[in-house]
Enzyme design. Sequence first.
Site, PDB file in Angstrom:
ATOM      1  N   LEU A 117      25.831  40.977  45.443  1.00 13.24           N
ATOM      2  CA  LEU A 117      26.325  40.646  44.098  1.00 13.24           C
ATOM      3  C   LEU A 117      25.772  39.332  43.561  1.00 13.24           C
ATOM      4  CD1 LEU A 117      30.064  41.855  44.295  1.00 13.24           C
ATOM      5  CD2 LEU A 117      28.050  43.135  43.561  1.00 13.24           C
ATOM      6  N   ASP A 163      24.216  40.720  52.294  1.00 15.18           N
ATOM      7  CA  ASP A 163      22.795  40.484  52.057  1.00 15.18           C
ATOM      8  C   ASP A 163      22.038  41.508  52.914  1.00 15.18           C
ATOM      9  OD1 ASP A 163      20.139  39.423  52.365  1.00 15.18           O
ATOM     10  OD2 ASP A 163      20.899  37.433  51.849  1.00 15.18           O
ATOM     11  N   ALA A 206      17.293  46.080  46.251  1.00 15.44           N
ATOM     12  CA  ALA A 206      17.708  44.676  46.218  1.00 15.44           C
ATOM     13  C   ALA A 206      16.488  43.765  46.282  1.00 15.44           C
ATOM     14  CB  ALA A 206      18.632  44.392  47.401  1.00 15.44           C
ATOM     15  N   ALA A 207      16.262  43.011  45.239  1.00 21.06           N
ATOM     16  CA  ALA A 207      15.124  42.093  45.193  1.00 21.06           C
ATOM     17  C   ALA A 207      15.264  41.185  43.986  1.00 21.06           C
ATOM     18  CB  ALA A 207      13.816  42.875  45.080  1.00 21.06           C
ATOM     19  N   TYR A 220       5.905  37.365  42.139  1.00 25.41           N
ATOM     20  CA  TYR A 220       6.710  38.587  42.208  1.00 25.41           C
ATOM     21  C   TYR A 220       5.845  39.778  42.639  1.00 25.41           C
ATOM     22  CZ  TYR A 220       9.075  42.761  40.557  1.00 25.41           C
ATOM     23  OH  TYR A 220       9.600  44.024  40.481  1.00 25.41           O
ATOM     24  N   LYS A 274       5.863  42.183  46.301  1.00 26.54           N
ATOM     25  CA  LYS A 274       5.984  43.647  46.366  1.00 26.54           C
ATOM     26  C   LYS A 274       4.759  44.254  47.056  1.00 26.54           C
ATOM     27  CE  LYS A 274       9.979  44.317  44.337  1.00 26.54           C
ATOM     28  NZ  LYS A 274      11.063  45.197  44.763  1.00 26.54           N
ATOM     29  N   PHE A 332       6.787  50.714  35.832  1.00 26.22           N
ATOM     30  CA  PHE A 332       6.237  49.930  34.747  1.00 26.22           C
ATOM     31  C   PHE A 332       7.466  49.208  34.129  1.00 26.22           C
ATOM     32  CE2 PHE A 332       1.617  50.449  34.719  1.00 26.22           C
ATOM     33  CZ  PHE A 332       1.553  51.056  35.958  1.00 26.22           C
ATOM     34  N   ASN A 333       7.810  49.367  32.874  1.00 26.55           N
ATOM     35  CA  ASN A 333       8.955  48.581  32.381  1.00 26.55           C
ATOM     36  C   ASN A 333      10.218  49.421  32.254  1.00 26.55           C
ATOM     37  OD1 ASN A 333       6.576  46.871  31.773  1.00 26.55           O
ATOM     38  ND2 ASN A 333       8.170  45.552  30.940  1.00 26.55           N
TER      39      ASN A 333
HETATM   40  N1  UDP Z   1       8.735  39.231  26.155  1.00 27.64           N
HETATM   41  C1  UDP Z   1       8.772  38.497  24.986  1.00 27.64           C
HETATM   42  N2  UDP Z   1       9.931  37.832  24.663  1.00 27.64           N
HETATM   43  C2  UDP Z   1      11.051  37.889  25.447  1.00 27.64           C
HETATM   44  C3  UDP Z   1      11.010  38.655  26.641  1.00 27.64           C
HETATM   45  C4  UDP Z   1       9.834  39.309  26.956  1.00 27.64           C
HETATM   46  O1  UDP Z   1       7.788  38.422  24.239  1.00 27.64           O
HETATM   47  O2  UDP Z   1      12.065  37.240  25.112  1.00 27.64           O
HETATM   48  C5  UDP Z   1       7.502  39.954  26.506  1.00 27.64           C
HETATM   49  C6  UDP Z   1       6.945  39.583  27.877  1.00 27.64           C
HETATM   50  O3  UDP Z   1       6.106  38.450  27.780  1.00 27.64           O
HETATM   51  C7  UDP Z   1       6.203  40.871  28.251  1.00 27.64           C
HETATM   52  C8  UDP Z   1       7.055  41.963  27.608  1.00 27.64           C
HETATM   53  O4  UDP Z   1       7.821  41.317  26.602  1.00 27.64           O
HETATM   54  O5  UDP Z   1       4.920  40.889  27.669  1.00 27.64           O
HETATM   55  C9  UDP Z   1       7.990  42.642  28.595  1.00 27.64           C
HETATM   56  O6  UDP Z   1       8.684  41.628  29.284  1.00 27.64           O
HETATM   57  P1  UDP Z   1       9.923  41.937  30.217  1.00 27.64           P
HETATM   58  O7  UDP Z   1      10.425  40.613  30.709  1.00 27.64           O
HETATM   59  O8  UDP Z   1      10.893  42.813  29.497  1.00 27.64           O
HETATM   60  O9  UDP Z   1       9.338  42.807  31.413  1.00 27.64           O
HETATM   61  P2  UDP Z   1       8.130  42.524  32.457  1.00 27.64           P
HETATM   62  O10 UDP Z   1       6.886  43.042  31.775  1.00 27.64           O
HETATM   63  O11 UDP Z   1       8.096  41.065  32.755  1.00 27.64           O
HETATM   64  O12 UDP Z   1       8.521  43.355  33.623  1.00 27.64           O
END
Ligand code: UDP
Length: 326
Positions: A33, A51, A74-75, A141, A145, A169-170
């Site tokens: 948590l 943990d 968890a990471a 990061y 990984k 990806f995102n």
């Molecule tokens: N980003 C941004 N403003 C913010 C947060 C993120 O411009 O307040 C941009 C960030 O630089 C990246 C994209 O949005 O290019 C996605 O960022 P996020 O942190 O959501 O995911 P990541 O790609 O780091 O896993």
Amino acid sequence: MNVLVTGGAGYVGSITSEALLARGHRVVVVDDLRTGHRDAVPEGAAFVLADVADAELVGYALEEHRVEAILHFAASSLVGESMAAPLDYFDNNVSGALRLWRTALRHGVRRVVVSSTAALYGTPDEVPIPETARLAPESVYGETKLQLERALQWLATTAGVGSVALRYFNAAGASPTRGEDHRPETHLIPIVLEAAAGRRPKVAVFGDDYPTPDGTAVRDYVHVEDLAAAHVRALEILEPGVARAFNLGNGQGYSVRQVIDVAREVTGRDIVAETSPRRAGDPPVLVADAAAARRDLDWTPRHPDLRDIVATAWDWHRANPEGYGA
Ligand code: UDP
């Protein structure tokens, strides 16, 4: 199957736990948590506050619940933070995971599915990015990984461990009951929605001089429920002694400015955006070639449309303005 889910109180881990339970698997969540929320753990899952590096408590969970496989979420997972606190990232993501594998092997568990990331690819030579692309992380990061994936490859040949690394990806969007609640929030879509809701004055756009059509960074946003479905499939295709890795994305990139425009459209609200400096460790473009996951995991994203992804996140945000609460 009896599955131990580390990080099952987190965003992707809790929604995957939901999906596992719906498929008839039994779930025990291990989470300390530090970033997760107890209320995110589904009711049907057992919960152990620990943990992942805690051999005693994790060993207890493995025995008590006759665990057959581990889903390891968890990471620490923030690119920017990893550049500011590298040793914390190596400690949690690499050392913690190695201790977890040691405990797992001691208790005879050799099946693992792990969260990995597109950050493994750094700035790719080709887009969309296949799994065979050069692995050259540009952030701590991503490096942690990569080390995790490499350890699993060696454990496949030396100890018969069967693993699947899922390179997200995102991750974005929400299920009807669970969503994204990071404190502080750093991810683009929840930040944009907080601005839409009037909970923050504006969105900082990190860099507008990238080599992309509108100068802002391009990402491949993938719905969290589609990620969850891929984990369930990965668990079902694991083979002893084989380490595999799959990209999970929709193959479609959106710039930061495009995401903000979609959010304006979905929410009907005004969102103020302001150009800010680039964030350390951010590559210009990350878009997945996920053909291997489609083929070998029989994975078909059900929410490939960014509007749909943002709409589910907006629904959750409106229903839970305080996230999981205090
Ligand atoms: N980003 C941004 N403003 C913010 C947060 C993120 O411009 O307040 C941009 C960030 O630089 C990246 C994209 O949005 O290019 C996605 O960022 P996020 O942190 O959501 O995911 P990541 O790609 O780091 O896993």
